[in-house]
Design a protein around this motif. Sequence first.
Motif, PDB file in Angstrom:
ATOM      1  N   LYS A 272      71.473  37.923  -0.212  1.00 38.74           N
ATOM      2  CA  LYS A 272      70.287  37.209  -0.716  1.00 38.74           C
ATOM      3  C   LYS A 272      69.702  36.316   0.373  1.00 38.74           C
ATOM      4  O   LYS A 272      68.480  36.250   0.552  1.00 38.74           O
ATOM      5  CB  LYS A 272      70.664  36.341  -1.928  1.00 38.74           C
ATOM      6  CG  LYS A 272      70.945  37.151  -3.199  1.00 38.74           C
ATOM      7  CD  LYS A 272      71.215  36.196  -4.360  1.00 38.74           C
ATOM      8  CE  LYS A 272      72.353  36.709  -5.208  1.00 38.74           C
ATOM      9  NZ  LYS A 272      72.112  36.799  -6.617  1.00 38.74           N
ATOM     10  N   GLU A 275      68.097  38.354   3.036  1.00 43.85           N
ATOM     11  CA  GLU A 275      66.790  38.861   2.587  1.00 43.85           C
ATOM     12  C   GLU A 275      65.723  37.775   2.700  1.00 43.85           C
ATOM     13  O   GLU A 275      64.593  38.043   3.110  1.00 43.85           O
ATOM     14  CB  GLU A 275      66.881  39.363   1.138  1.00 43.85           C
ATOM     15  CG  GLU A 275      65.591  40.028   0.670  1.00 43.85           C
ATOM     16  CD  GLU A 275      65.675  40.543  -0.768  1.00 43.85           C
ATOM     17  OE1 GLU A 275      66.349  39.901  -1.604  1.00 43.85           O
ATOM     18  OE2 GLU A 275      65.068  41.592  -1.049  1.00 43.85           O
ATOM     19  N   HIS A 276      66.109  36.554   2.381  1.00 43.10           N
ATOM     20  CA  HIS A 276      65.157  35.442   2.510  1.00 43.10           C
ATOM     21  C   HIS A 276      64.623  35.345   3.948  1.00 43.10           C
ATOM     22  O   HIS A 276      63.419  35.302   4.172  1.00 43.10           O
ATOM     23  CB  HIS A 276      65.828  34.120   2.106  1.00 43.10           C
ATOM     24  CG  HIS A 276      64.995  32.923   2.446  1.00 43.10           C
ATOM     25  ND1 HIS A 276      64.062  32.386   1.580  1.00 43.10           N
ATOM     26  CD2 HIS A 276      64.913  32.188   3.589  1.00 43.10           C
ATOM     27  CE1 HIS A 276      63.446  31.384   2.165  1.00 43.10           C
ATOM     28  NE2 HIS A 276      63.951  31.230   3.388  1.00 43.10           N
ATOM     29  N   LEU A 279      62.402  38.376   4.995  1.00 40.71           N
ATOM     30  CA  LEU A 279      61.012  38.327   4.525  1.00 40.71           C
ATOM     31  C   LEU A 279      60.219  37.329   5.362  1.00 40.71           C
ATOM     32  O   LEU A 279      59.071  37.569   5.720  1.00 40.71           O
ATOM     33  CB  LEU A 279      60.966  37.969   3.033  1.00 40.71           C
ATOM     34  CG  LEU A 279      61.537  39.072   2.116  1.00 40.71           C
ATOM     35  CD1 LEU A 279      61.722  38.552   0.692  1.00 40.71           C
ATOM     36  CD2 LEU A 279      60.644  40.321   2.129  1.00 40.71           C
ATOM     37  N   VAL A 310      70.136  42.607  -3.464  1.00 44.22           N
ATOM     38  CA  VAL A 310      68.906  42.615  -2.659  1.00 44.22           C
ATOM     39  C   VAL A 310      67.804  43.228  -3.507  1.00 44.22           C
ATOM     40  O   VAL A 310      67.951  44.341  -4.017  1.00 44.22           O
ATOM     41  CB  VAL A 310      69.090  43.454  -1.372  1.00 44.22           C
ATOM     42  CG1 VAL A 310      67.911  43.265  -0.431  1.00 44.22           C
ATOM     43  CG2 VAL A 310      70.390  43.079  -0.680  1.00 44.22           C
ATOM     44  N   THR A 311      66.707  42.503  -3.673  1.00 43.70           N
ATOM     45  CA  THR A 311      65.715  42.979  -4.646  1.00 43.70           C
ATOM     46  C   THR A 311      64.448  43.526  -4.015  1.00 43.70           C
ATOM     47  O   THR A 311      63.790  44.377  -4.592  1.00 43.70           O
ATOM     48  CB  THR A 311      65.347  41.849  -5.627  1.00 43.70           C
ATOM     49  OG1 THR A 311      64.949  40.708  -4.859  1.00 43.70           O
ATOM     50  CG2 THR A 311      66.528  41.490  -6.499  1.00 43.70           C
ATOM     51  N   LYS A 312      64.088  43.038  -2.829  1.00 41.97           N
ATOM     52  CA  LYS A 312      62.764  43.426  -2.307  1.00 41.97           C
ATOM     53  C   LYS A 312      62.839  44.387  -1.129  1.00 41.97           C
ATOM     54  O   LYS A 312      61.844  45.007  -0.780  1.00 41.97           O
ATOM     55  CB  LYS A 312      62.005  42.172  -1.882  1.00 41.97           C
ATOM     56  CG  LYS A 312      61.686  41.229  -3.039  1.00 41.97           C
ATOM     57  CD  LYS A 312      60.547  40.296  -2.665  1.00 41.97           C
ATOM     58  CE  LYS A 312      60.148  39.407  -3.826  1.00 41.97           C
ATOM     59  NZ  LYS A 312      61.206  38.376  -4.120  1.00 41.97           N
ATOM     60  N   LEU A 313      63.973  44.487  -0.485  1.00 40.35           N
ATOM     61  CA  LEU A 313      64.044  45.294   0.742  1.00 40.35           C
ATOM     62  C   LEU A 313      65.135  46.359   0.643  1.00 40.35           C
ATOM     63  O   LEU A 313      66.129  46.162  -0.052  1.00 40.35           O
ATOM     64  CB  LEU A 313      64.358  44.381   1.948  1.00 40.35           C
ATOM     65  CG  LEU A 313      63.303  43.352   2.330  1.00 40.35           C
ATOM     66  CD1 LEU A 313      63.834  42.432   3.428  1.00 40.35           C
ATOM     67  CD2 LEU A 313      62.013  44.036   2.789  1.00 40.35           C
TER      68      LEU A 313
END
Length: 393
Positions: A272, A275-276, A279, A310-313
């Motif tokens: 997480k 990922e922050h 982005l 991981v939600t967006k990538l």
Amino acid sequence: MYHAFLLKYGEIGVKGKNRYLFEEALVRDVERALRRVDGKFSVTRPNGRIYVEAEGEFDYENTLDAVKSVFGLVQICPVVLLEDNGYEDLSKKVIDFIEKEYDKKDFTFKVACRRGRKDYPKDSMELAADLGGDILDAFPDLKVDVHNPDVIIHVEIREKISLYSKVYEGLGGLPLGTSGRAMLLLSGGIDSPVAGYRVARRGVTIDAVYFHAPPYTSERAKNKVVDLARIISKYTGPIRLHIVNFTDIQMKILDCCPHDELTIIMRRYMMKIAEHFALEDGDMGLVTGESIGQVASQTMQSLACTDAAVTKLPVYRPLIAWDKQEIIDESLKIGTYETSILPYQDCCTIFVAKHPVTKPKLDIIEADERALVGQIEELYQTAIDTAEVVEVE
Ligand code: ATP
Ligand code: MG
């Protein structure tokens, strides 16, 4: 004898209309690599070829080493560049070349000619046959073998004439940055530097994130990761490394969650946070050094739980189907192995359970993580706010 190199590239030749972008990137990467070397160089790219020419004195070995570290090149050939002063002169120079390049003159050879301009008086076949004859006259112990020669004497007729026979293998891949960028989760182990290298080799610019747990992990462990980033930056170009203090998050998980799930939950928080920063840095994916079944946290079930955090990538795992020995062999090749095996504690190895779950179920992990709600958010934010950034080159 050599003052120039002929660099050949493979895959970027098929990029259609974008081809020139790849060629320009490749020239830029070659120039960047040459900045590490003593000497003045010009890099040009006439007709689908890249030439490096040294102006004056230069360090041959270091130059060769530098161009060998450039992604996108498939062959590197030290080359003698000649003016076209007619056939007699060329024949003399070719014989002179063999005289100097080979101590023992008892190999099989063939001459391979290419004509980049059609106004040259002999065609390629004729030129190869004539030069072959002159070479045999000069060195009677050589033999021609057109199918499987020990040595191929290459003669390329263009503006100038290129003469070469040594061919070094390049790293292959694509020029740096031509595929975008990604965030590497870089630990001090053997796998993740190799993973970063392999992805960078496909033209991806690498950012990195490292999680440490002071005072449980040492300053030396952190320096080791910086060293690893520096070693791979020889190939990947500069790396922006985020160093995240993970201690409080780790302690909180240890406090609130079942001990045998510590590693999985910890890994999910690493993802997480990675990922922050990804982005923020404009990265298009995360990269890890995971490989199926290597350890408890890398079973198919564990990987599924880590992935779901991981939600967006997308998460890229270039070593997913590599055996450990294959990864070790690659780390030896790229020069990270010796540093990776230095025995400093990693944050994943402290407080680790004797019997970690090997078949975690996502719904159970998520339910157990609920014990963190209301306590972890602030620690998560602090970890992000206090992260250090080091530019490694
Ligand atoms: P490695 O040799 O890459 O450390 P490993 O076999 O030790 O791999 P794990 O410790 O399970 O494997 O880690 C799996 C992956 O998770 C690593 O390849 C890396 O991408 C990431 N990772 C693990 N620990 C850290 C850390 N402290 N900081 C950043 N990433 C990490
Ligand atoms: Mg590790």
